[in-house]
Design a protein around this motif. Structure first.
Motif, short mmCIF file in Angstrom:
data_model
loop_
_atom_site.label_atom_id
_atom_site.label_comp_id
_atom_site.label_asym_id
_atom_site.label_seq_id
_atom_site.Cartn_x
_atom_site.Cartn_y
_atom_site.Cartn_z
N GLY A 3 0.82 -1.21 0.00
CA GLY A 3 0.00 0.00 0.00
C GLY A 3 0.85 1.25 0.00
N ARG A 4 1.93 1.24 0.76
CA ARG A 4 2.84 2.40 0.81
C ARG A 4 3.53 2.60 -0.54
NH1 ARG A 4 7.26 2.21 5.25
NH2 ARG A 4 5.39 1.83 6.46
N GLN A 5 3.91 1.50 -1.15
CA GLN A 5 4.56 1.57 -2.47
C GLN A 5 3.58 2.14 -3.51
OE1 GLN A 5 6.18 -2.13 -3.89
NE2 GLN A 5 6.66 -1.28 -5.90
N ARG A 6 2.34 1.68 -3.49
CA ARG A 6 1.35 2.18 -4.43
C ARG A 6 1.11 3.68 -4.21
NH1 ARG A 6 -1.99 -0.19 -8.12
NH2 ARG A 6 -0.02 -1.26 -8.25
N ARG A 7 1.02 4.07 -2.95
CA ARG A 7 0.81 5.48 -2.60
C ARG A 7 1.97 6.34 -3.15
NH1 ARG A 7 -1.93 8.70 1.16
NH2 ARG A 7 -0.60 10.22 2.16
N THR A 8 3.19 5.86 -2.98
CA THR A 8 4.36 6.58 -3.50
C THR A 8 4.30 6.67 -5.02
OG1 THR A 8 5.69 5.92 -1.60
CG2 THR A 8 6.89 6.61 -3.58
N GLU A 9 3.90 5.60 -5.67
CA GLU A 9 3.76 5.62 -7.13
C GLU A 9 2.73 6.66 -7.55
OE1 GLU A 9 2.64 1.58 -7.95
OE2 GLU A 9 4.69 0.83 -7.70
N LEU A 10 1.64 6.74 -6.81
CA LEU A 10 0.58 7.71 -7.14
C LEU A 10 1.05 9.14 -6.90
CD1 LEU A 10 -2.49 5.78 -5.71
CD2 LEU A 10 -1.96 6.19 -8.13
N LEU A 11 1.81 9.35 -5.84
CA LEU A 11 2.32 10.70 -5.57
C LEU A 11 3.36 11.11 -6.62
CD1 LEU A 11 2.54 10.51 -1.69
CD2 LEU A 11 0.83 11.72 -3.09
N THR A 12 4.18 10.17 -7.01
CA THR A 12 5.15 10.44 -8.09
C THR A 12 4.41 10.78 -9.37
OG1 THR A 12 6.74 8.93 -7.08
CG2 THR A 12 7.08 9.46 -9.40
N ALA A 13 3.36 10.04 -9.65
CA ALA A 13 2.54 10.31 -10.84
C ALA A 13 1.86 11.67 -10.74
CB ALA A 13 1.50 9.20 -11.02
N ALA A 14 1.36 12.02 -9.57
CA ALA A 14 0.70 13.32 -9.39
C ALA A 14 1.67 14.46 -9.67
CB ALA A 14 0.12 13.44 -7.98
N LEU A 15 2.90 14.34 -9.16
CA LEU A 15 3.90 15.37 -9.44
C LEU A 15 4.26 15.42 -10.92
CD1 LEU A 15 6.23 15.18 -6.33
CD2 LEU A 15 4.77 17.07 -7.02
N ALA A 16 4.31 14.27 -11.56
CA ALA A 16 4.58 14.24 -13.00
C ALA A 16 3.47 14.94 -13.77
CB ALA A 16 4.75 12.80 -13.47
N VAL A 17 2.23 14.75 -13.35
CA VAL A 17 1.10 15.43 -14.01
C VAL A 17 1.21 16.93 -13.79
CG1 VAL A 17 -1.42 15.73 -14.01
CG2 VAL A 17 -0.44 13.43 -13.93
N VAL A 18 1.51 17.35 -12.57
CA VAL A 18 1.66 18.79 -12.31
C VAL A 18 2.81 19.34 -13.13
CG1 VAL A 18 2.18 20.55 -10.56
CG2 VAL A 18 0.69 18.64 -9.97
N GLU A 19 3.91 18.61 -13.21
CA GLU A 19 5.06 19.05 -13.99
C GLU A 19 4.70 19.22 -15.47
OE1 GLU A 19 9.52 17.37 -14.95
OE2 GLU A 19 8.63 16.88 -13.01
#
Length: 173
Positions: A3-19
């Motif tokens: 769950g923590r790994q998935r959350r980190t993947e989602l946060l990384t993806a969110a920053l990529a979208v913002v970028e």
């Protein structure tokens, strides 16, 4: 752990979208597509868009703190040069990420839910500033100046100039 790994993947993806697309481009669907997971996965971990944005800004602040802490341990006898290198790193080598973080940071002006996370985002720079002055007021002024330099450079209103950091530290003495 998963769950923590998935959350980190989602946060990384969110920053990529913002970028890539700015804060306006962030949605559960866009983050899911970037992370290559189902939309249900994003809504499971982040019930609302604000939850996702707060978590992304908080995670980015923690990530930046770790990166800057690593770089701060390398600060040596030439503080102005090293401070300039630190800012140059943010503007050149991680420009897109820095821009994404600032976009989230500035969103706190309109979204109170982000304000605590935005304040935490300042902490890594404040720690760096404390290595240049023991005076807490001067450290906060240095952070404000660094914020201004970074923001102006990101929008193209100011060129990066290493001499600025010598002048800035002289003013703080």
């Amino acid at each position: 752990m998963r769950g923590r790994q998935r959350r980190t993947e989602l946060l990384t993806a969110a920053l990529a979208v913002v970028e890539r697309d700015g804060v306006a481009g962030v949605s559960h669907r866009a983050v899911a597509a970037e992370a290559r997971v189902s939309v249900a996965s994003t809504t499971y971990h982040f019930a609302s868009l604000d939850d996702l944005l707060v978590a992304a800004l908080t995670w980015a602040a923690e990530d930046l703190a770790a990166e800057l802490q690593e770089r701060a341990t390398e600060l040596g006898a030439r503080p102005a040069d090293e401070l300039a290198q630190l800012i140059e790193h943010c503007l050149v080598y991680r420009r897109g990420r820095t821009l994404a973080e600032y976009e989230l940071y500035l969103l706190a002006a309109r979204r109170p839910a982000l304000r605590e996370a935005a304040a935490a985002w300042l902490e890594p720079l404040t720690e760096i500033a404390r290595s240049f002055t023991a005076d807490p007021h001067r450290a906060s002024l240095l952070v404000a100046a660094l914020d201004g330099i970074l923001l102006q450079a990101l929008i193209g209103a100011r060129d990066f100039n290493r001499a600025d950091f010598h002048a800035l530290l002289e003013v703080l003495r």
